[in-house]
Design a protein around this motif. Structure first.
Motif, PDB file in Angstrom:
ATOM      1  N   PHE A 150       0.814  -1.221   0.000  1.00 42.59           N
ATOM      2  CA  PHE A 150       0.000   0.000   0.000  1.00 42.59           C
ATOM      3  C   PHE A 150       0.849   1.273   0.000  1.00 42.59           C
ATOM      4  CE2 PHE A 150      -3.311  -3.002   1.480  1.00 42.59           C
ATOM      5  CZ  PHE A 150      -4.154  -2.824   0.391  1.00 42.59           C
ATOM      6  N   GLU A 151       2.035   1.203   0.551  1.00 43.23           N
ATOM      7  CA  GLU A 151       2.962   2.332   0.464  1.00 43.23           C
ATOM      8  C   GLU A 151       3.307   2.588  -1.008  1.00 43.23           C
ATOM      9  OE1 GLU A 151       7.617   3.175   1.596  1.00 43.23           O
ATOM     10  OE2 GLU A 151       6.474   1.854   2.916  1.00 43.23           O
ATOM     11  N   GLY A 152       3.592   1.519  -1.743  1.00 45.06           N
ATOM     12  CA  GLY A 152       3.878   1.643  -3.173  1.00 45.06           C
ATOM     13  C   GLY A 152       2.684   2.179  -3.939  1.00 45.06           C
ATOM     14  N   ARG A 192       0.300   4.181  -2.769  1.00 46.46           N
ATOM     15  CA  ARG A 192       0.183   5.621  -2.471  1.00 46.46           C
ATOM     16  C   ARG A 192       1.225   6.444  -3.227  1.00 46.46           C
ATOM     17  NH1 ARG A 192      -1.649   3.776   2.141  1.00 46.46           N
ATOM     18  NH2 ARG A 192       0.301   3.459   3.224  1.00 46.46           N
ATOM     19  N   LYS A 193       2.437   5.904  -3.328  1.00 47.58           N
ATOM     20  CA  LYS A 193       3.529   6.631  -3.997  1.00 47.58           C
ATOM     21  C   LYS A 193       3.466   6.531  -5.519  1.00 47.58           C
ATOM     22  CE  LYS A 193       6.986   6.180  -0.325  1.00 47.58           C
ATOM     23  NZ  LYS A 193       8.284   5.579   0.029  1.00 47.58           N
ATOM     24  N   GLY A 194       2.607   5.656  -6.040  1.00 46.80           N
ATOM     25  CA  GLY A 194       2.589   5.420  -7.489  1.00 46.80           C
ATOM     26  C   GLY A 194       3.852   4.700  -7.935  1.00 46.80           C
ATOM     27  N   ASP A 195       4.414   3.877  -7.057  1.00 49.83           N
ATOM     28  CA  ASP A 195       5.689   3.192  -7.291  1.00 49.83           C
ATOM     29  C   ASP A 195       5.442   1.716  -7.620  1.00 49.83           C
ATOM     30  OD1 ASP A 195       8.189   1.969  -7.137  1.00 49.83           O
ATOM     31  OD2 ASP A 195       8.819   3.115  -5.369  1.00 49.83           O
ATOM     32  N   SER A 196       5.331   1.431  -8.908  1.00 49.36           N
ATOM     33  CA  SER A 196       5.026   0.065  -9.328  1.00 49.36           C
ATOM     34  C   SER A 196       6.161  -0.908  -8.994  1.00 49.36           C
ATOM     35  CB  SER A 196       4.706   0.017 -10.823  1.00 49.36           C
ATOM     36  OG  SER A 196       5.801   0.481 -11.582  1.00 49.36           O
ATOM     37  N   SER A 201      -5.387  -8.205 -14.504  1.00 49.57           N
ATOM     38  CA  SER A 201      -4.044  -8.605 -14.917  1.00 49.57           C
ATOM     39  C   SER A 201      -3.011  -7.918 -14.022  1.00 49.57           C
ATOM     40  CB  SER A 201      -3.814  -8.205 -16.371  1.00 49.57           C
ATOM     41  OG  SER A 201      -2.444  -8.062 -16.655  1.00 49.57           O
ATOM     42  N   PRO A 202      -2.108  -8.680 -13.402  1.00 53.03           N
ATOM     43  CA  PRO A 202      -1.066  -8.039 -12.586  1.00 53.03           C
ATOM     44  C   PRO A 202      -0.242  -7.036 -13.396  1.00 53.03           C
ATOM     45  CG  PRO A 202      -1.131 -10.388 -12.151  1.00 53.03           C
ATOM     46  CD  PRO A 202      -2.044 -10.139 -13.322  1.00 53.03           C
ATOM     47  N   LYS A 203       0.023  -7.367 -14.650  1.00 51.52           N
ATOM     48  CA  LYS A 203       0.802  -6.468 -15.509  1.00 51.52           C
ATOM     49  C   LYS A 203       0.063  -5.141 -15.708  1.00 51.52           C
ATOM     50  CE  LYS A 203       2.895  -6.258 -20.094  1.00 51.52           C
ATOM     51  NZ  LYS A 203       3.103  -6.948 -21.366  1.00 51.52           N
ATOM     52  N   GLU A 204      -1.238  -5.209 -15.980  1.00 51.56           N
ATOM     53  CA  GLU A 204      -2.037  -3.993 -16.169  1.00 51.56           C
ATOM     54  C   GLU A 204      -2.178  -3.216 -14.859  1.00 51.56           C
ATOM     55  OE1 GLU A 204      -3.046  -2.646 -19.093  1.00 51.56           O
ATOM     56  OE2 GLU A 204      -1.859  -4.276 -19.942  1.00 51.56           O
ATOM     57  N   PHE A 205      -2.322  -3.934 -13.750  1.00 45.24           N
ATOM     58  CA  PHE A 205      -2.416  -3.274 -12.447  1.00 45.24           C
ATOM     59  C   PHE A 205      -1.134  -2.496 -12.159  1.00 45.24           C
ATOM     60  CE2 PHE A 205      -1.499  -3.464  -7.848  1.00 45.24           C
ATOM     61  CZ  PHE A 205      -2.528  -2.669  -7.389  1.00 45.24           C
ATOM     62  N   LEU A 206       0.011  -3.127 -12.350  1.00 44.56           N
ATOM     63  CA  LEU A 206       1.292  -2.461 -12.090  1.00 44.56           C
ATOM     64  C   LEU A 206       1.489  -1.270 -13.028  1.00 44.56           C
ATOM     65  CD1 LEU A 206       3.498  -5.609 -11.455  1.00 44.56           C
ATOM     66  CD2 LEU A 206       2.880  -3.844  -9.773  1.00 44.56           C
ATOM     67  N   LYS A 207       1.050  -1.412 -14.272  1.00 45.81           N
ATOM     68  CA  LYS A 207       1.130  -0.300 -15.230  1.00 45.81           C
ATOM     69  C   LYS A 207       0.279   0.876 -14.741  1.00 45.81           C
ATOM     70  CE  LYS A 207       0.253   0.842 -20.050  1.00 45.81           C
ATOM     71  NZ  LYS A 207      -0.287   0.350 -21.333  1.00 45.81           N
ATOM     72  N   ALA A 208      -0.933   0.574 -14.253  1.00 42.48           N
ATOM     73  CA  ALA A 208      -1.822   1.634 -13.746  1.00 42.48           C
ATOM     74  C   ALA A 208      -1.222   2.308 -12.521  1.00 42.48           C
ATOM     75  CB  ALA A 208      -3.195   1.046 -13.424  1.00 42.48           C
ATOM     76  N   VAL A 209      -0.637   1.519 -11.622  1.00 42.45           N
ATOM     77  CA  VAL A 209      -0.014   2.093 -10.413  1.00 42.45           C
ATOM     78  C   VAL A 209       1.096   3.061 -10.801  1.00 42.45           C
ATOM     79  CG1 VAL A 209       1.439   1.567  -8.401  1.00 42.45           C
ATOM     80  CG2 VAL A 209      -0.587   0.166  -8.874  1.00 42.45           C
TER      81      VAL A 209
END
Length: 152
Positions: A37-39, A41-45, A74-82
């Motif tokens: 959740f820290e990542g 909030r920071k937008g740090d994928s 998709s984890p890949k899409e989630f990380l891209k969005a973050v």
């Protein structure tokens, strides 16, 4: 007599040692989720990715039109969005309700409220499944509920 006392002492110490290991494992599993959740909030994928196990599954339970659905992300899409810049901070505020551990498996239940910046968006519960790998506790599955009413 000395040997009998030593055996009795050791037998009494075993539950305490197990409880200490369980507490440290619970703390470590909670730390993984806190880092996730820290990542967020920071937008740090990269930080978020560091908390995930290979093959992680992300799901949400949705109720649309009175129909319950399980949606997969998709984890890949989630990380891209973050990691993609967004106007408001994604702030998911959790508390730890239950942490259950057996060997290398942890199940963690966290009620949450999600805010876009300072604006309330929705609430629900997360259910995390974590596995203890060589590098520590990693999230292998997240499923959550989402609603706008009956929060708190």
């Amino acid at each position: 007599m000395k040997h009998l006392l030593l055996v009795a002492f050791l037998l009494n110490a075993l539950p305490a040692a197990h409880a200490q290991k369980s507490t440290s494992d619970a703390d470590a599993a909670k730390k993984t989720i806190t880092t996730f959740f820290e990542g967020l909030r920071k937008g740090d994928s990269t930080l978020v990715r560091s908390t995930l196990a290979p093959g992680v599954v992300l799901q949400t339970i949705s109720n649309r039109g009175g129909k319950t659905q399980v949606l997969v992300e998709s984890p890949k899409e989630f990380l891209k969005a973050v990691g993609t810049p967004h106007n408001a901070v994604w702030d998911e505020r959790i508390t730890f309700d239950k942490v259950l551990i057996d060997a290398n498996l942890a199940s963690v239940w966290t009620p949450y409220e999600f805010y876009l910046g300072t604006s309330f968006s929705h609430c629900g519960y997360n259910s995390f499944q974590l596995v203890k790998l060589a590098e520590g506790w990693k999230i292998v599955h997240i499923i959550d509920t989402r609603r706008k009413e009956k929060c708190k």
